[in-house]
Design an enzyme around this catalytic site. Sequence first.
Site, mmCIF file in Angstrom:
data_model
loop_
_atom_site.group_PDB
_atom_site.id
_atom_site.type_symbol
_atom_site.label_atom_id
_atom_site.label_comp_id
_atom_site.label_asym_id
_atom_site.label_seq_id
_atom_site.Cartn_x
_atom_site.Cartn_y
_atom_site.Cartn_z
ATOM 1 N N LYS A 31 0.860 -1.197 0.000
ATOM 2 C CA LYS A 31 0.000 0.000 0.000
ATOM 3 C C LYS A 31 0.883 1.230 0.000
ATOM 4 O O LYS A 31 1.799 1.361 0.820
ATOM 5 C CB LYS A 31 -0.903 -0.002 1.243
ATOM 6 C CG LYS A 31 -2.059 0.965 1.139
ATOM 7 C CD LYS A 31 -3.074 0.534 0.082
ATOM 8 C CE LYS A 31 -4.288 -0.138 0.675
ATOM 9 N NZ LYS A 31 -5.163 -0.728 -0.341
ATOM 10 N N THR A 76 -3.018 -5.639 0.515
ATOM 11 C CA THR A 76 -2.515 -4.267 0.714
ATOM 12 C C THR A 76 -3.372 -3.554 1.754
ATOM 13 O O THR A 76 -2.895 -2.710 2.499
ATOM 14 C CB THR A 76 -2.476 -3.477 -0.615
ATOM 15 O OG1 THR A 76 -3.799 -3.223 -1.057
ATOM 16 C CG2 THR A 76 -1.691 -4.227 -1.679
ATOM 17 N N ARG A 193 27.312 36.019 -7.787
ATOM 18 C CA ARG A 193 25.969 35.668 -8.265
ATOM 19 C C ARG A 193 25.156 35.142 -7.093
ATOM 20 O O ARG A 193 25.702 34.841 -6.021
ATOM 21 C CB ARG A 193 26.056 34.599 -9.360
ATOM 22 C CG ARG A 193 26.580 33.268 -8.868
ATOM 23 C CD ARG A 193 26.523 32.143 -9.904
ATOM 24 N NE ARG A 193 26.951 30.888 -9.299
ATOM 25 C CZ ARG A 193 26.906 29.709 -9.905
ATOM 26 N NH1 ARG A 193 26.480 29.612 -11.152
ATOM 27 N NH2 ARG A 193 27.299 28.612 -9.285
ATOM 28 N N GLN A 237 28.467 22.297 -7.525
ATOM 29 C CA GLN A 237 29.104 21.000 -7.306
ATOM 30 C C GLN A 237 30.030 21.052 -6.075
ATOM 31 O O GLN A 237 30.056 20.125 -5.264
ATOM 32 C CB GLN A 237 29.931 20.597 -8.540
ATOM 33 C CG GLN A 237 29.106 20.144 -9.740
ATOM 34 C CD GLN A 237 28.743 21.262 -10.708
ATOM 35 O OE1 GLN A 237 28.555 22.403 -10.290
ATOM 36 N NE2 GLN A 237 28.622 20.946 -11.978
ATOM 37 N N HIS A 265 18.439 29.092 -11.028
ATOM 38 C CA HIS A 265 19.134 30.245 -11.607
ATOM 39 C C HIS A 265 18.413 31.563 -11.312
ATOM 40 O O HIS A 265 17.183 31.651 -11.421
ATOM 41 C CB HIS A 265 19.238 30.086 -13.124
ATOM 42 C CG HIS A 265 19.931 28.830 -13.543
ATOM 43 N ND1 HIS A 265 21.219 28.521 -13.177
ATOM 44 C CD2 HIS A 265 19.511 27.784 -14.307
ATOM 45 C CE1 HIS A 265 21.563 27.360 -13.709
ATOM 46 N NE2 HIS A 265 20.538 26.877 -14.384
#
Length: 316
Positions: A31, A76, A193, A237, A265
Site C-alpha cells: 500500500k 494491501t 551571483r 558542485q 538560476h
Amino acid sequence: MTDILTTATETPANAADEGGRIVLGPNQYGKAEVRVVKVTRDTDRHEIEDLNVTSQLRGDFAGAHLAGDNSHVVATDTQKNTIFAFARDGVGSPEAFLLRLAEHFTGSFDWVTGGRWLAESYAWERILAHGQEHDHAFVRSGQEVRTAAVVADGDDRHVIAGLKDLVVLKTTQSGFVGYPKDRYTTLQETTDRILATSVATRWRYRPGAEPDYNATYERVKAILLETFTEHYSAALQTTLFEMGQAVLERHPEIAEIRFSMPNKHHFVVDLAPFGLDNPNEVFYASDRSYGLIEATVTREGLEPAPGAWESVGAFC
Ligand SMILES: O=c1[nH]c(=O)c2[nH]c(=O)[nH]c2[nH]1
C-alpha cells in the site's frame, strides 16, 4: 544474501515455448501513501506526528502472479491497517517506525523475505497564541519534508534517512568561472551571483548503527545549512561536496550521503533600456530550465549497498 527482489519464476505453461521463455521478474507490492496522523494526548499538551507511509513486500508471490493463488498475498488493505495499528503505540521516529513494520511483516509470514518501507514526515509547530505556545493547535512548519526508507533483505536491514524541498539561497559568495567556452557558450563568467537550490538528500546509516534518528536528523540538517553558508562557492558542485563531507566527518555512523540539487538560476535583469543600472540587485528567478547537480559523497573503501539505493532511486 538473497536477491533484493524476488528472482525469476517460470510459468510452467510457457516453459516449452520456443525462444525466450516468459517468466516473472522482480516484484514487490503493498500500500502506497498511507497518511497517518498520531496524536499523543496523555496530558492536555498534545503531540502530533504526521506521516505518509508506503509498505511493499518482497518474497514468494509467484502464485498470485502466475496462477491466481492469493494464499501468500498479505492484502494491501491489511498492510494499511497494520500501519494504523502500529501508530497506536506511537511513531517515535520514522526510521524506527519503518523498522518495526519490516520486522512485523518479515517475521509473521514465512514467504515474505524482505520489503521496502518508505515515509515522508511533515513537521508541525505549536501556534503562538497571546505569546504562549498552544497546547493543541498547530501550524504546519518545516522548511523541508523529512524522508526515511528501510529495506529488508533476509536478515539485512538498510536504513536511509533524508530530506527534500529544503530551499536555500545566498545573495553573494558564489561564482562560476573557468568553464570551457565553445561556439555555443553564451554564459558570462561571474564571481558574484546568487546561489540557490532545493536540497534533496538521503544518507545511509552503517549497518548495525542504532543512532537517535530524530536527533541525528536535526544535526545533519543543521550541518547542511551551516555548510551552505560557509566558503565562497566556485560551483554548486563544490558546495554539494562540502555539505556531504561535513556530514560524514561529523557522523561516523553515516556511511554515505547522496544529493540531488537543482541550480535555481537567478539572472540579472538588464535595466539599461530604462536608463537604470543593476549592480546585482534585481533578478529574474527562472523556474526552468535548471541545472541539476547530483552526486554521492562516500568513504574510500566503503562496501557498496546497491540494494539499499535501488529502493529509493539513483540519487534522491
Ligand atoms: O554551479 C554551477 N555549476 C554548473 O555546472 C553550471 N553550469 C552553468 O551553466 N552554470 C553553472 N553553475
